[in-house]
Write a protein that holds these residues in place. Structure first.
Motif, PDB file in Angstrom:
ATOM      1  N   LYS A 105      75.750 127.892  -2.504  1.00  0.00           N
ATOM      2  CA  LYS A 105      74.323 127.795  -2.133  1.00  0.00           C
ATOM      3  C   LYS A 105      73.905 129.014  -1.298  1.00  0.00           C
ATOM      4  CE  LYS A 105      71.157 124.704   0.446  1.00  0.00           C
ATOM      5  NZ  LYS A 105      69.949 124.933  -0.381  1.00  0.00           N
ATOM      6  N   ALA A 106      74.776 129.419  -0.363  1.00  0.00           N
ATOM      7  CA  ALA A 106      74.476 130.593   0.471  1.00  0.00           C
ATOM      8  C   ALA A 106      74.359 131.853  -0.396  1.00  0.00           C
ATOM      9  CB  ALA A 106      75.559 130.768   1.530  1.00  0.00           C
ATOM     10  N   ILE A 107      75.245 131.981  -1.379  1.00  0.00           N
ATOM     11  CA  ILE A 107      75.189 133.144  -2.286  1.00  0.00           C
ATOM     12  C   ILE A 107      73.867 133.130  -3.057  1.00  0.00           C
ATOM     13  CG2 ILE A 107      76.195 134.169  -4.381  1.00  0.00           C
ATOM     14  CD1 ILE A 107      78.964 133.174  -3.317  1.00  0.00           C
ATOM     15  N   GLU A 108      73.469 131.947  -3.534  1.00  0.00           N
ATOM     16  CA  GLU A 108      72.195 131.833  -4.267  1.00  0.00           C
ATOM     17  C   GLU A 108      71.010 132.236  -3.394  1.00  0.00           C
ATOM     18  OE1 GLU A 108      72.272 127.729  -5.750  1.00  0.00           O
ATOM     19  OE2 GLU A 108      72.484 128.566  -7.781  1.00  0.00           O
ATOM     20  N   GLU A 109      71.180 132.060  -2.066  1.00  0.00           N
ATOM     21  CA  GLU A 109      70.101 132.415  -1.136  1.00  0.00           C
ATOM     22  C   GLU A 109      70.262 133.831  -0.588  1.00  0.00           C
ATOM     23  OE1 GLU A 109      69.499 129.230   1.708  1.00  0.00           O
ATOM     24  OE2 GLU A 109      69.651 127.735   0.094  1.00  0.00           O
ATOM     25  N   GLY A 110      71.145 134.604  -1.235  1.00  0.00           N
ATOM     26  CA  GLY A 110      71.205 136.039  -0.932  1.00  0.00           C
ATOM     27  C   GLY A 110      72.215 136.461   0.112  1.00  0.00           C
ATOM     28  N   VAL A 111      73.088 135.555   0.553  1.00  0.00           N
ATOM     29  CA  VAL A 111      74.107 135.972   1.525  1.00  0.00           C
ATOM     30  C   VAL A 111      75.146 136.837   0.810  1.00  0.00           C
ATOM     31  CG1 VAL A 111      75.862 135.200   3.172  1.00  0.00           C
ATOM     32  CG2 VAL A 111      73.749 133.896   2.923  1.00  0.00           C
ATOM     33  N   ASN A 112      75.578 137.897   1.500  1.00  0.00           N
ATOM     34  CA  ASN A 112      76.467 138.909   0.912  1.00  0.00           C
ATOM     35  C   ASN A 112      77.934 138.488   1.076  1.00  0.00           C
ATOM     36  OD1 ASN A 112      77.270 141.324  -0.172  1.00  0.00           O
ATOM     37  ND2 ASN A 112      76.774 142.552   1.636  1.00  0.00           N
ATOM     38  N   VAL A 113      78.297 137.337   0.498  1.00  0.00           N
ATOM     39  CA  VAL A 113      79.647 136.795   0.689  1.00  0.00           C
ATOM     40  C   VAL A 113      80.479 137.067  -0.565  1.00  0.00           C
ATOM     41  CG1 VAL A 113      78.886 134.415   0.140  1.00  0.00           C
ATOM     42  CG2 VAL A 113      81.022 134.753   1.342  1.00  0.00           C
ATOM     43  N   LYS A 114      81.650 137.703  -0.378  1.00  0.00           N
ATOM     44  CA  LYS A 114      82.393 138.285  -1.491  1.00  0.00           C
ATOM     45  C   LYS A 114      83.655 137.524  -1.890  1.00  0.00           C
ATOM     46  CE  LYS A 114      79.616 141.697  -2.160  1.00  0.00           C
ATOM     47  NZ  LYS A 114      79.910 143.101  -1.876  1.00  0.00           N
ATOM     48  N   GLY A 115      84.021 136.481  -1.125  1.00  0.00           N
ATOM     49  CA  GLY A 115      85.265 135.817  -1.492  1.00  0.00           C
ATOM     50  C   GLY A 115      85.566 134.596  -0.659  1.00  0.00           C
ATOM     51  N   TYR A 116      86.648 133.922  -1.055  1.00  0.00           N
ATOM     52  CA  TYR A 116      87.099 132.706  -0.369  1.00  0.00           C
ATOM     53  C   TYR A 116      88.622 132.717  -0.318  1.00  0.00           C
ATOM     54  CZ  TYR A 116      87.984 127.713   0.521  1.00  0.00           C
ATOM     55  OH  TYR A 116      88.428 126.519   1.042  1.00  0.00           O
TER      56      TYR A 116
END
Length: 470
Positions: free
Chosen positions: A409-420
């Motif tokens: 959800k955060a990625i869909e809202e534009g957060v620049n998160v690249k991995g888990y």
């Protein structure tokens, strides 16, 4: 295990997403007295007070990665890793912290990096994960500015030795933890309870970090990025009452922003500085420090998330005679109906991971980041073994999946998160808890010569990685 078809993927992650896990040298390597390694504070404390470690199990053997890394890295590939974060042991590489480089250690870390690259697993390397060389602790650890210089030399040696093949570097993992554990709450060596010393340790840790970043940038490592790994624990107030909101704000300043702000923005929060000044607890600083911190911010932020922090306004005035502690400004709040991991005593609140990421987007320039740790420790997992010997850890699969929904959800809202990255690849030794709680995708059977077996979650993680979603 059969791959799912594309139609069944509800949560797809961006191309090139980093799937993997994290660990640390002291928690998996073992070989504490082999290969020329010098003692660190954990080796020493265990020798001194073995009773403080669960079942009296110390750091000497742990999961024996030192001898079994080839087998382990092959298993990482089997459970879908494309990246893996580990730490270099300062006291293995430079046994006394300041002197000769141990060539056996150089060979070991070269071999680990080579093995990872052979399996197309990108190495993410962290330089400090709670394991101060004993020789450095004897002269004061992070309280001593000379230890900062020794650390920067150690960092430079690592960049020179391994920077041609390692492109993701981290200065510290959870730097607030040695502050809390070693200088406030007595759960790490040197077991000091002294707020002023804690402040100095925290400050020198940031100076060491900034100087390592500066060194890295001066060396101009091709395609290299440097960051820090922070355990960001959102502070939620009990209510919207101003006193509760202020309590949560102060908890956030102490436990999150004391490292997050200087590392990402290059400046300490003014409220924190004022609070420390008002109570006479500012650290000793040097003139050029402010500019050093300002000029050497990070490229990449690792975020460790396990649980929220819930706080409320103080119920009672603090004892004026008692040691000064962060809890002078707030009380912890037990929210009714919260979901718990009963083994670890931690609340499970999946939305917390989203709240952290949105905060990073809105208040920290949406810096490139990734989830560097998230995981669930469970006691007595052996009881979940099926007839084929596979641990049926559906609770872990659910834990990962529900957190990933919020990351998505955060990625869909534009957060620049690249991995888990999950904590952790295989069951490992956890500081004073030893092997009480198990966290791995792979089980380590201490009774059977540390035999490795993939858990149900490991097979699930493989499908997650192969499908880049679930």
């Amino acid at each position: 295990m059969k791959q799912r078809t594309n139609q069944e993927i509800s949560f797809r992650f961006p191309k090139g997403f980093w799937w993997g896990s994290a660990t640390s040298a002291t928690q998996i390597e073992g070989a504490a007295k082999e290969g020329g390694k010098g003692p660190n504070i954990w080796d020493y404390w265990y020798e001194k007070e073995p009773n403080r470690f669960f079942n009296g199990v110390g750091p000497e053997v742990t999961s024996d990665f030192y001898h079994r890394y080839k087998e382990d890295i092959a298993l990482m590939k089997e459970v879908g890793h494309n990246s893996f974060r580990f730490s270099i042991s300062w006291s293995r590489l430079i046994p006394d912290g300041v002197g000769e480089v141990n060539q056996e250690a150089v060979k070991f870390y070269h071999d680990v990096i080579t093995e990872l690259l052979i399996h197309d697993i990108e190495p993410f390397v962290n330089l400090f994960h709670f394991d101060m060389p004993l020789a450095m602790q004897k002269i004061g650890g992070w309280e001593n500015r000379n230890v900062v210089d020794a650390y920067v030399r150690y960092a430079k040696i690592c960049f020179e030795l391994f920077g041609d093949r390692v492109k993701k570097w981290f200065t510290h993992n959870e730097p607030i933890v040695p502050v809390e554990g070693g200088y406030l709450y007595d759960f790490h060596y040197p077991n000091v309870v002294d707020f002023q010393r804690a402040v100095q340790v925290a400050y020198h840790t940031i100076i060491a970090h900034a100087k390592a970043v500066q060194t890295f940038k001066q060396m101009n490592i091709q395609d290299g990025k440097i960051g820090i790994i922070l355990n960001l624990t959102p502070s939620y107030p009990r209510s919207a009452h101003p006193a509760d909101v202020r309590a949560a704000h102060i908890a956030d300043l102490f436990f999150n922003r004391s490292f997050l702000d200087p590392a990402v923005t290059g400046e300490y929060p003014q409220d924190l500085v004022e609070l420390l000044r008002e109570h006479g607890h500012l650290p000793v600083t040097e003139e050029e420090d402010k500019e050093l911190i300002k000029q050497n911010t990070i490229d990449l932020l690792g975020i460790n998330y396990y649980q929220p922090r819930r706080v409320k306004a103080k119920e009672h005035l603090p004892n004026p005679e008692a040691p000064f502690m962060p809890e002078r400004f707030f009380d912890y709040y037990v929210m009714p109906g919260r979901k718990m991991n009963p083994y670890r005593g931690w609340e499970i609140y999946e939305k917390g991971i989203y709240d952290i990421l949105i905060n990073i987007k809105e208040n920290y320039n949406n810096i490139e980041c990734f989830i560097s740790e998230n995981g669930m420790g469970v006691e007595g997992e052996e009881r979940f073994r099926d007839e084929n010997g596979v641990i049926q850890d559906d609770y872990r699969i659910e834990f990962i999946r529900e957190h990933l929904k919020w990351v998505h959800k955060a990625i869909e809202e534009g957060v620049n998160v690249k991995g888990y990255h999950l904590w952790t690849f295989m069951d490992n030794w956890s500081w004073t808890n030893a092997y009480k709680n198990r966290y791995g995708l792979v089980a380590v059977d201490l009774e059977q010569n540390e035999k490795r077996t993939i858990k149900k979650s490991g097979y699930w993680f493989k499908a997650l990685s192969e499908n880049n979603g679930f």
